[in-house]
Scaffold this active site. Structure first.
Site, short mmCIF file in Angstrom:
data_model
loop_
_atom_site.label_atom_id
_atom_site.label_comp_id
_atom_site.label_asym_id
_atom_site.label_seq_id
_atom_site.Cartn_x
_atom_site.Cartn_y
_atom_site.Cartn_z
N LYS A 1 61.58 48.56 9.63
CA LYS A 1 60.63 50.22 9.44
C LYS A 1 61.40 51.27 9.07
CE LYS A 1 59.58 50.35 14.12
NZ LYS A 1 58.40 50.93 15.31
N ARG B 1 48.37 51.14 22.80
CA ARG B 1 48.72 51.69 21.53
C ARG B 1 48.18 50.82 20.52
NH1 ARG B 1 54.79 52.33 19.52
NH2 ARG B 1 54.33 50.36 19.28
N TYR C 1 72.39 82.16 8.70
CA TYR C 1 71.16 83.09 9.11
C TYR C 1 71.27 83.71 10.48
CZ TYR C 1 68.66 80.96 5.05
OH TYR C 1 68.38 80.54 3.81
N1 PLP Z 1 58.29 45.37 17.83
C1 PLP Z 1 57.49 46.25 17.70
C2 PLP Z 1 56.13 46.19 17.65
C3 PLP Z 1 58.09 47.57 17.41
O1 PLP Z 1 57.13 48.83 17.12
C4 PLP Z 1 59.46 47.85 17.41
C5 PLP Z 1 59.95 49.30 17.32
O2 PLP Z 1 59.45 50.22 17.46
C6 PLP Z 1 60.25 46.67 17.58
C7 PLP Z 1 59.73 45.55 17.88
C8 PLP Z 1 61.57 47.01 17.76
O3 PLP Z 1 62.04 47.68 18.72
P1 PLP Z 1 63.47 48.06 19.17
O4 PLP Z 1 64.23 48.91 18.29
O5 PLP Z 1 63.34 48.86 20.63
O6 PLP Z 1 64.16 46.66 19.31
#
Ligand code: PLP
Length: 382
Positions: A40, A148, A277
């Protein structure tokens, strides 16, 4: 690399480092446990499409993104694997989820019934008669204490029933930890709630996953069906603590991201000249000031003002002076520095401009520093 980038600044993504990290993470897992690669937010700034393609080529068959559009981007780029969309699934996303064969993460029955209706409508024949295609699979998420995303544990039964009664395949059941890196007791509490909640359904072969990077490091949930590493795959610790750094080093994880730039001009300025600036920096003697073409719009945030460094390629720190502009920073070069290329973010955890050090200065975590690097900075893959 600059030629490849077509801009005098680029982010280098070391795919070998990601592969190294993946191997280390795998060594922490049971042999049947698979990885869901978290890509993501543009793969935490590393570039979702090239990273997902690379991982797919190295046997990763599941990915997770945050939004349906991120999933669509991967599908459009030709990623064939399972793609889960994290976060509570919402009805507005259903057409994108459907068209791109994405797996929603569900927390309530309202979404499930919309999902079912949509699939049935899309798959009914021209006379409106339901054909016998299965509906797209879903991940059920249980909230075990982070409050959440996900359903409350007591809702699991009814969600499973709705899925089973309507032949909606359940890809897996998951939870997410609030503080797996440094609160083992709370993590265990969440783990216990999760395992207790899913226990009655385990005989049905439901696949399970809980572990993010912190949990994998602490070996929690590493023998379930999947784990979901993000930040560790990119070789960064989840926070800026000494514990985080030493754990990352001792595991052998390597940061994959670094950032380079060439000055667009180097000026010899007379004593008394202001830089940037608000005239916050004044040359106290004749000074060499280089302008580097990246700024807060690129993800080099304005609150680094007065406290950051870029380095020469052999590691000499050079202070960033004056305000950080939207598209430029100004750097004071030591007298003996005459380089034409600088490192803005280093892949070496020991350097003054590592992601961790920059996170410390910004009072944030490595996730934010990496994901802040804007897409307009070209990525070059090594
Ligand atoms: N799983 C879920 C549901 C997440 O939201 C995330 C990241 O925010 C992860 C796994 C991965 O977490 P990390 O980057 O701490 O390994």
């Amino acid at each position: 690399d600059f030629a490849l980038a077509r801009r005098p600044t680029y982010v280098k993504v070391d795919l070998d480092a990601i592969l190294n990290n993946l191997k280390i993470l795998k060594a922490n897992l049971a042999s049947h446990t698979e990885i869901i690669g978290i890509v993501k937010a543009n793969a935490y700034g590393h570039g979702a499409i090239p990273v997902a393609k690379f991982l797919e080529g190295h046997g990763i068959s599941h990915f997770a993104v945050a939004t349906a559009l991120e999933g669509e981007e991967l599908r459009t780029a030709g990623i064939h694997c399972n793609i889960q969309v994290l976060g509570n699934a919402v009805e507005d996303d259903i057409p994108t989820l459907y068209q791109n064969r994405l797996i929603p993460t569900i927390a309530d029955e309202i979404f499930l019934s919309s999902w079912l209706c949509y699939w049935r409508r899309m798959q009914s024949n021209t006379l409106g008669v339901q054909t016998d295609h299965p509906v797209g699979s879903v991940v059920i998420k249980i909230d075990t204490g982070m409050s959440r995303n996900g359903c409350q544990p007591e809702k699991l039964q009814s969600l499973i029933e709705v899925c089973e009664n309507n032949r909606i395949p359940i890809h897996s059941v998951m939870t997410h930890f609030a503080q797996s890196w440094d609160d083992p007791e709370f993590t265990q509490l969440q783990m216990d709630i999760f395992m207790e909640t899913v226990e009655p359904y385990r005989k049905r072969g439901l696949k399970l996953h809980v572990a993010n990077s912190g949990a994998i490091a602490r070996k929690v949930g590493v023998d379930l069906d999947f784990v979901r590493p993000g930040i560790s795959m990119y070789g960064q610790p989840p926070d800026t603590s000494e514990y985080g750094i030493s754990m990352t080093k001792s595991m052998g994880l390597k940061p994959a991201i670094s950032w380079y730039a060439k000055p667009t001009i180097v000026n010899q300025l007379e004593p008394g000249r202001f830089v940037g600036y608000d005239k916050t920096y004044k040359c106290s003697k004749r000074e060499t000031i280089a302008t580097i073409p990246l700024g807060y719009a690129d993800g080099y945030l304005r609150n680094l003002f007065g406290q950051s460094y870029v380095t020469t390629l052999n590691g000499t720190p050079c202070s960033v002076v004056g305000r950080i502009s939207m598209d430029a920073i100004t750097v004071k070069l030591p007298d003996d520095v005459n380089e034409s290329e600088f490192c803005v973010i280093s892949a070496d955890l020991n350097d003054c401009n590592s992601v961790v050090e920059i996170s410390r200065k910004q009072n944030t975590i490595p996730y934010e520093v990496c994901t802040n690097i804007n897409k307009r900075v070209p990525r070059v893959y090594k």
